[in-house]
Write a protein that holds these residues in place. Structure first.
Motif, short mmCIF file in Angstrom:
data_model
loop_
_atom_site.label_atom_id
_atom_site.label_comp_id
_atom_site.label_asym_id
_atom_site.label_seq_id
_atom_site.Cartn_x
_atom_site.Cartn_y
_atom_site.Cartn_z
N VAL A 193 0.86 -1.18 0.00
CA VAL A 193 0.00 0.00 0.00
C VAL A 193 0.89 1.23 0.00
CG1 VAL A 193 -1.84 1.25 1.18
CG2 VAL A 193 -1.78 -1.25 1.28
N MET A 194 0.61 2.16 -0.89
CA MET A 194 1.37 3.40 -0.97
C MET A 194 0.41 4.58 -0.83
SD MET A 194 3.72 4.88 -4.10
CE MET A 194 2.28 5.33 -5.09
N TRP A 195 0.58 5.34 0.26
CA TRP A 195 -0.17 6.57 0.45
C TRP A 195 0.68 7.72 -0.06
CZ3 TRP A 195 -0.22 2.73 4.22
CH2 TRP A 195 -1.47 2.21 4.56
N ARG A 196 0.15 8.46 -1.00
CA ARG A 196 0.88 9.59 -1.58
C ARG A 196 0.18 10.90 -1.21
NH1 ARG A 196 2.56 9.17 -7.72
NH2 ARG A 196 4.18 7.93 -6.67
N SER A 197 0.92 11.81 -0.61
CA SER A 197 0.39 13.13 -0.31
C SER A 197 0.71 14.08 -1.44
CB SER A 197 0.99 13.66 1.00
OG SER A 197 0.58 14.98 1.23
N HIS A 198 -0.33 14.73 -1.98
CA HIS A 198 -0.13 15.72 -3.04
C HIS A 198 -0.01 17.14 -2.48
CE1 HIS A 198 -0.70 12.82 -6.23
NE2 HIS A 198 -1.80 12.40 -5.65
N GLY A 199 0.00 17.25 -1.14
CA GLY A 199 0.12 18.56 -0.52
C GLY A 199 -1.13 19.40 -0.74
N ARG A 200 -0.96 20.70 -0.71
CA ARG A 200 -2.07 21.62 -0.85
C ARG A 200 -1.78 22.61 -1.97
NH1 ARG A 200 -3.21 26.74 2.93
NH2 ARG A 200 -5.31 27.31 2.24
N ARG A 201 -2.76 22.77 -2.85
CA ARG A 201 -2.62 23.73 -3.95
C ARG A 201 -3.96 24.41 -4.18
NH1 ARG A 201 0.91 24.49 -8.14
NH2 ARG A 201 2.09 22.63 -7.56
N GLU A 202 -3.94 25.73 -4.25
CA GLU A 202 -5.15 26.52 -4.49
C GLU A 202 -6.27 26.16 -3.52
OE1 GLU A 202 -6.06 26.00 -8.62
OE2 GLU A 202 -4.49 27.41 -9.25
N GLY A 203 -5.90 25.94 -2.26
CA GLY A 203 -6.88 25.67 -1.23
C GLY A 203 -7.38 24.24 -1.18
N ILE A 204 -6.84 23.34 -2.01
CA ILE A 204 -7.27 21.95 -2.06
C ILE A 204 -6.14 21.06 -1.55
CG2 ILE A 204 -8.31 20.15 -3.46
CD1 ILE A 204 -9.78 22.86 -3.54
N ALA A 205 -6.40 20.28 -0.51
CA ALA A 205 -5.45 19.28 -0.03
C ALA A 205 -5.90 17.92 -0.53
CB ALA A 205 -5.40 19.29 1.50
N SER A 206 -4.98 17.11 -1.04
CA SER A 206 -5.38 15.82 -1.60
C SER A 206 -4.36 14.74 -1.30
CB SER A 206 -5.61 15.92 -3.12
OG SER A 206 -4.43 16.30 -3.79
N TRP A 207 -4.86 13.50 -1.27
CA TRP A 207 -4.06 12.32 -1.01
C TRP A 207 -4.52 11.20 -1.93
CZ3 TRP A 207 -6.71 15.30 2.38
CH2 TRP A 207 -5.97 16.06 3.29
N GLU A 208 -3.65 10.27 -2.18
CA GLU A 208 -3.96 9.13 -3.04
C GLU A 208 -3.42 7.87 -2.38
OE1 GLU A 208 -2.60 7.62 -7.52
OE2 GLU A 208 -2.35 9.71 -6.93
#
Length: 235
Positions: A85-100
């Motif tokens: 399992v790989m959890w990837r953090s995409h950080g925060r951009r333009e007020g949107i925080a996301s993870w995969e």
């Protein structure tokens, strides 16, 4: 939309089996030894979500690799399923925080059932689902209404923010919801077909949190980027 022009980088830190990362207005963590609890996100405003939990135990190893947190799980049931399992953090951009999260599975048996659930527990005052097909659109979910099998994504609205959960459109999936008392459990059921020995299956799920205002628009942008992103483990 209330947004920030600068991106906040995805930075993990780890202590034992617990990994932490910054969030838009607070922080969060995940214990890979208890992966089913998911990424526990605590906002400075007091809100709480848990996203991208995976129903696996028997942690074998874990490590950090750039923006990725990787964990391997050994077989602990008759399916003889070995998973990464790989959890990837995409950080925060333009007020949107996301993870995969990327879930991989293989077995030492000639053939076995291999269903793996990716689970989220999120605050939700109302829910939308995204229909698939050539002209996808967001539709409201009425209280007590069953989620259609064609649902490709869920968008939960609550005061001040919204939370998106979606399976990659190229992956087989079924999404189930369990709304209750201002919250909603979202279960993405992966790998519906049996798995044969020597075959490696992979599937991806994304979660994102952003402002409630214009949430359908930013959710569509997140989903478009997710759909066109490179296949897992090739970057």
């Amino acid at each position: 939309m209330n947004s920030s022009p600068a991106a906040v980088p995805a930075i993990w830190s780890i202590s034992g089996s617990v990994a932490s990362w910054p969030h838009a207005d607070g922080g969060g963590q995940i214990d890979v030894a208890a992966a089913g609890r998911g990424l526990e996100i605590q906002a400075a405003s007091g809100g709480r979500d848990a996203v991208l939990g995976v129903n696996l135990s028997s942690l074998a190893d874990h490590w950090l690799r750039g923006a990725d947190l990787v964990a391997t799980y050994e077989p602990d049931d008759p399916r003889r399923l070995r998973s990464t399992v790989m959890w990837r953090s995409h950080g925060r951009r333009e007020g949107i925080a996301s993870w995969e999260v990327v879930v991989s599975a293989q077995t030492s048996l000639l053939e076995t059932e291999v269903a793996v659930d990716v689970w989220s527990d999120i605050a939700a005052d109302s829910l939308l689902w995204l229909s698939g097909g050539e002209a996808p659109c967001w539709r409201p979910i009425a209280p007590g209404e069953a989620l259609p099998e064609s649902a490709a994504a869920i968008l939960a609205r609550r005061a001040g923010s919204s939370c998106l959960v979606a399976v990659h459109p190229a992956d087989a999936r079924r999404i189930d919801i369990e709304p209750s008392a201002g919250r909603c459990g979202v279960t993405c059921r992966l790998f519906a077909a049996p798995l044969e020995k020597g075959v490696l299956l992979r599937s991806r799920v994304v979660a994102a949190i952003g402002p409630e205002r214009n949430d359908e628009a930013w959710a569509d942008r997140v989903l478009q980027a997710f759909a066109t992103s490179p296949p897992p483990l090739t970057t």
